[in-house]
Design a protein around this motif. Structure first.
Motif, mmCIF file in Angstrom:
data_model
loop_
_atom_site.group_PDB
_atom_site.id
_atom_site.type_symbol
_atom_site.label_atom_id
_atom_site.label_comp_id
_atom_site.label_asym_id
_atom_site.label_seq_id
_atom_site.Cartn_x
_atom_site.Cartn_y
_atom_site.Cartn_z
ATOM 1 N N LEU A 256 0.811 -1.214 0.000
ATOM 2 C CA LEU A 256 0.000 0.000 0.000
ATOM 3 C C LEU A 256 0.847 1.268 0.000
ATOM 4 C CD1 LEU A 256 -2.744 -1.126 2.550
ATOM 5 C CD2 LEU A 256 -2.757 -1.277 0.062
ATOM 6 N N GLU A 257 1.853 1.334 0.863
ATOM 7 C CA GLU A 257 2.686 2.546 0.906
ATOM 8 C C GLU A 257 3.443 2.779 -0.397
ATOM 9 O OE1 GLU A 257 5.916 4.672 3.898
ATOM 10 O OE2 GLU A 257 5.807 2.493 3.774
ATOM 11 N N PRO A 273 2.641 10.998 -16.552
ATOM 12 C CA PRO A 273 1.494 10.459 -15.810
ATOM 13 C C PRO A 273 1.926 9.376 -14.827
ATOM 14 C CG PRO A 273 1.078 10.500 -18.187
ATOM 15 C CD PRO A 273 2.530 10.775 -17.995
ATOM 16 N N PRO A 274 1.187 9.205 -13.730
ATOM 17 C CA PRO A 274 1.505 8.119 -12.799
ATOM 18 C C PRO A 274 1.305 6.773 -13.465
ATOM 19 C CG PRO A 274 0.045 9.750 -11.788
ATOM 20 C CD PRO A 274 0.108 10.072 -13.232
ATOM 21 N N PRO A 275 2.012 5.739 -13.003
ATOM 22 C CA PRO A 275 1.885 4.422 -13.637
ATOM 23 C C PRO A 275 0.503 3.818 -13.400
ATOM 24 C CG PRO A 275 3.203 4.281 -11.637
ATOM 25 C CD PRO A 275 2.966 5.730 -11.890
ATOM 26 N N THR A 276 0.063 3.026 -14.356
ATOM 27 C CA THR A 276 -1.198 2.301 -14.245
ATOM 28 C C THR A 276 -0.914 0.901 -13.727
ATOM 29 O OG1 THR A 276 -2.121 3.560 -16.093
ATOM 30 C CG2 THR A 276 -3.220 1.507 -15.501
ATOM 31 N N HIS A 328 -7.969 5.700 -9.556
ATOM 32 C CA HIS A 328 -7.340 4.431 -9.935
ATOM 33 C C HIS A 328 -6.583 3.828 -8.756
ATOM 34 C CE1 HIS A 328 -5.220 1.414 -12.266
ATOM 35 N NE2 HIS A 328 -4.072 1.898 -11.838
ATOM 36 N N VAL A 329 -5.902 4.656 -7.986
ATOM 37 C CA VAL A 329 -5.191 4.165 -6.802
ATOM 38 C C VAL A 329 -6.172 3.565 -5.802
ATOM 39 C CG1 VAL A 329 -3.779 4.858 -4.829
ATOM 40 C CG2 VAL A 329 -3.269 5.765 -7.096
ATOM 41 N N LEU A 330 -7.294 4.214 -5.596
ATOM 42 C CA LEU A 330 -8.300 3.686 -4.672
ATOM 43 C C LEU A 330 -8.878 2.369 -5.183
ATOM 44 C CD1 LEU A 330 -10.254 6.914 -3.622
ATOM 45 C CD2 LEU A 330 -8.383 5.764 -2.432
ATOM 46 N N ASP A 331 -9.068 2.238 -6.496
ATOM 47 C CA ASP A 331 -9.568 0.980 -7.055
ATOM 48 C C ASP A 331 -8.587 -0.162 -6.804
ATOM 49 O OD1 ASP A 331 -11.843 2.232 -7.972
ATOM 50 O OD2 ASP A 331 -11.021 2.648 -9.966
#
Length: 861
Positions: A256-257, A273-276, A328-331
């Motif tokens: 998570l961190e 962009p942040p990674p997917t 997306h991070v929350l998903d």
């Protein structure tokens, strides 16, 4: 407890059912028996496994030696001789411990009495109890001394056996607890690339040497469930909490961190962009790990992920939607936690509550404090702090800070302000969905203790519900951080010119009228030099006020309602930053370097001058929907602190320079007054000339290198005039207090004072005016009409007095009488002039008449 049989006949007629205990320790009347071996240590006896009899339904156990047997739990069981039983019948168990009562450990040999460990009760061979005082009726041999010693020895042996059994129980419990924790650790593997839940050690809880038929099944879920149950039973829940804490630690640090940190770093570094993150779930049958059941197959569940970064040449903040990337991070987090809940926690509520307490805090905070003071303190820490009644959550803290850094735009452009309401709705909806998933997974508990039974908000939903206010706070922190960088990283010694050139007062021609003067010069800032730091900070302050009065910021929407007050407050705090940082960062230079002190003085005057009109300038620019700001917008209250700081800085520097002049000049002319009686040049006269030269050089250095290029004309004249007065006062004190002044000394003092005034006038020459030809460029032959002389006379309090005393040294008594009528000595008091006349002239009728004229009684008449 079932009553014991009292006769062997009755025992033979009604054989007792076999006990339901797993092991027995046999003690007969001769000694403590072990089948194979027994090891004695300090205070206890350790038995080999062969002494343990395990009843089994497949065979019959025959007890050869009658008596009372002590099981592994310390309970006594009476077993007759030649009793046979199988392990399937537990209903007829006899003995002191068969009925479930708590009987302390005791040992009774066949045909003898033994004393119980507690209370001194006697347990007979037939399992009946009696008091120790009545024990003589049960056996004739019990009254002999040998019998008492044997009973005591048997009691001590029983105590040692009980202690050994308790130690074995503790070791057994500890071993089972360790095996259960190891089973959980072997079954769950959490790495930075994925999570694997595999078949654990099927024989983790099986006694060594037993068959695999009694081992735990190799299904991973069954193995984990048994391990969880064992940890819960063996350690009152503490071992289970330790196992869940280990799972939390690995999950937070390895999964998570890093997920949140990668998201934040993409925005901070501007690397695109942040990674997917793409998740891959799989399940298969694999070989169980080690143990007795090695080679058996069980289910293995895997959750792997991979990170893909889209190619983009621009910064993350310019090419991506921060709300979408955070969603997306929350998903991803929700999917990972669902996998953990299903395959690691086995959908058990108690385990989910434990893990949720570690991840999201024991008790979610209900609502943030409404105090603006707390909000300010939170904003200064870069993000709102997480308040929890019992335990703070590092994960929630990371998430809130990530939302602060990435989901709040730092600029207040037209596009940002227009899209702010939509961004607030989007992040609020996504946060509510994430929290609903956590509640469904029982990782986040709802607090219905509030009024009306409404659920309390977590820090995530608190942040989302106050999105617009957080935007204003971040904008404020961004501006204050920019102002702080200006103050600390800028070169404070670089200056820039501000203000207007104001002509000096025409003291000698008060009736002269200047048609170009509109009367506003009194409100103008005189031309001076301020630091580039102060100029940039004032520009930032004005830019902040421009944003505050911008119609886009004052739109009547909820998103922009709090922005103008925040920006107005920020503009005021920028000025407070200067007063807080600069005196501390450059304190030593301000106290010792004249130029730095002058720059600080000008900066404070510059800020005070702008604060006088800044509120009036922007007050009327606020729209009508902000009536409070139109009434309260003011900066006048900041003027006194800036003026006080300016006066303190410049006053301290002038006092420091005065002290240096006293050292340079005063120490060399300390006995000049006594040396004026000499009729020829002496060393003291030479020292006085040297002191004057040193003092003049010191003032010229301050003037050229520090104050003249920085200070305004008016402030420079006052500051330099103060230092010139210091030199004048040192010489005047020596001359005025002299008791005898010879004629050569009078001529010496007159020439010295005349040269001093000529030198000091040069300090007040306006270089700009002399370059244009309106004043002299070299030493003038006459100072009567020069602007420098006028400035010197108006700036120095002792100038007229010093000049008058110098002229006095060349005058006769008749000249002095004529000068009195012309007002030459108007700056010299009567007693001071009388003292000079007495010291410089011999006694004569003319001197007496002049002194009578100067006496107070004569003047009164």
């Amino acid at each position: 407890m079932q009553a014991a049989r009292t006769s062997s006949a009755s025992e033979a007629a009604h054989p007792p059912s076999p006990p339901s205990y797993s092991s027995y320790v046999e003690v007969n009347e001769e000694k403590t028996m072990t089948t194979k071996k027994s090891t004695k240590r300090a205070g206890h006896v350790t038995f080999s496994p062969s002494v343990i009899a395990r009843p089994s339904s497949s065979r019959v156990t025959v007890v050869e030696h009658p008596g009372v047997y002590v099981d592994a739990l310390g309970r006594a069981v009476s077993v007759p001789a030649q009793s046979s039983f199988d392990g399937s019948d537990d209903a007829g168990a006899t003995g002191a411990g068969a009925g479930g009562g708590e009987l302390p450990t005791c040992v009774v040999a066949a045909g003898r009495e033994r004393i119980s460990k507690s209370g001194g009760n006697i347990l007979n061979a037939d399992n009946s109890r009696s008091d120790a005082r009545d024990s003589s009726s049960s056996s004739s041999s019990s009254n002999t001394p040998g019998t008492s010693k044997a009973a005591a020895a048997d009691l001590e042996a029983a105590r040692r056996i009980a202690a050994s059994l308790r130690a074995q129980v503790r070791r057994r419990r500890s071993d089972l607890k360790h095996r259960a924790a190891a089973a959980v650790d072997r079954s769950v593997s959490i790495t930075r690339d994925g999570i694997t839940v595999g078949a654990g050690d099927g024989g983790a809880f099986t006694k060594k040497g037993t068959t695999t038929g009694s081992s735990i099944k190799t299904k991973s879920h069954d193995s984990l469930a048994d391990a969880y149950d064992a940890l819960s039973l063996l350690s009152a829940g503490q071992g289970l909490d330790d196992a869940i804490r280990l799972i939390y630690s690995n999950l937070y640090e390895l999964v998570l961190e890093p997920l949140i940190a990668d998201h934040v770093l993409s925005f901070e570094n501007g690397a695109g962009p942040p990674p997917t993150v793409k998740l891959h779930k799989s399940e298969s049958r694999g070989v169980a790990a080690g143990g007795v059941g090695a080679g058996s197959r069980g289910m293995i569940y895997k959750l792997d992920w991979s990170k893909e970064r889209a190619s983009s040449g621009g910064a993350a903040s310019d090419t991506t939607d921060p709300i979408a990337t955070w969603s997306h991070v929350l998903d991803v987090m929700s999917s990972v936690l669902k996998f953990v809940k299903t395959h690691i926690l086995l959908d058990r509520s108690d385990l989910c509550h434990m893990l949720g307490g570690h991840l999201f805090g024991k008790n979610a905070p209900s609502s943030p404090p409404a105090s603006s003071i707390n909000a300010t303190a939170s904003a200064l820490l870069k993000a709102p702090s997480i308040l929890s009644a019992q335990e703070a959550s590092p994960l929630l803290d990371k998430m809130v800070r990530a939302m602060w850094d990435t989901c709040l735009p730092a600029s207040s452009s037209l596009d940002v302000l227009a899209g702010l309401p939509d961004m607030a709705d989007s992040i609020s909806n996504r946060t509510a969905s994430f929290e609903a998933d956590l509640i469904d997974m029982e990782l986040l508990l709802q607090d219905t203790s509030m009024v009306g039974g409404s659920a309390a908000l977590s820090p995530l939903s608190v942040f989302a519900s106050n999105y617009e206010r957080r935007f204003g706070e971040k904008r404020r922190i961004f501006i204050l951080s920019e102002g702080r960088d200006i103050l600390l990283k800028g070169d404070y010694h670089n200056t820039t010119t501000v203000g207007v050139d104001v002509k000096p007062d025409q003291a000698d021609s008060p009736l002269e009228f200047d048609e170009t003067d509109d009367g506003m010069s009194v409100f103008a800032l005189h031309k001076c030099s301020v630091s580039q730091v102060a100029s940039n900070l004032m520009a930032l302050c004005r830019q902040t006020m421009d944003d505050a009065v911008d119609p886009r910021s004052c739109a009547p929407s909820a998103a922009n309602a709090a922005l103008p007050p925040q920006l107005y407050r920020t503009a005021r705090e920028l000025l407070d930053l200067y007063r807080a940082i600069v005196p501390s960062a450059y304190g030593s230079e301000i106290a010792s370097v004249p130029r730095t002190a002058a720059i600080l003085h000008n900066d404070c005057v510059f800020f005070a001058h702008n604060c006088l009109t800044l509120g009036l300038e922007y007050k009327e620019k606020f729209p009508a929907n902000t009536p409070r700001l139109r009434q309260l917008c003011t900066f006048v209250d900041l003027v006194p602190p800036f003026r006080e700081l300016a006066e303190r800085a410049m006053g301290s520097m002038i006092d420091r320079q005065k002290a240096q002049l006293y050292e340079v000049v005063g120490s060399r002319i300390s006995i000049l007054g006594d040396a004026l009686r000499a009729n020829e040049s002496v060393v003291e006269w030479t020292d006085a000339e040297t002191a004057l030269t040193a003092g003049t050089y010191h003032l010229r250095h301050i003037s050229q290198a520090a104050w003249r290029p920085v200070l305004s004309r008016d402030i420079y004249g006052r500051a330099m005039g103060n230092l010139v007065d210091t030199i004048f006062s040192l010489f005047l004190d020596q001359v005025m207090n002299a008791h005898d002044i010879s004629e050569p000394a009078s001529h010496y003092v007159g020439a010295l004072f005349r040269n001093t005034t000529r030198t000091m006038v040069e300090l007040f020459v306006d270089e700009g005016r002399s370059a244009s030809g309106s004043s002299f460029t070299s030493r003038p032959s006459s100072y009567t009409d020069s602007a420098a002389l006028k400035t010197a006379r108006s700036s120095c309090n002792y100038w007229e007095k010093f000049t008058a005393v110098g002229e006095f040294m060349y005058m006769s008594l008749s000249d002095i009488t004529a000068a009195l009528g012309e007002g030459t000595f108007r700056s010299v008091s009567g007693p001071e002039l009388s003292k000079l006349i007495v010291a410089a002239f011999d006694d004569s009728q003319k001197r007496t008449d002049l002194l009578r004229l100067l006496s107070p009684s004569e003047n009164a008449v």
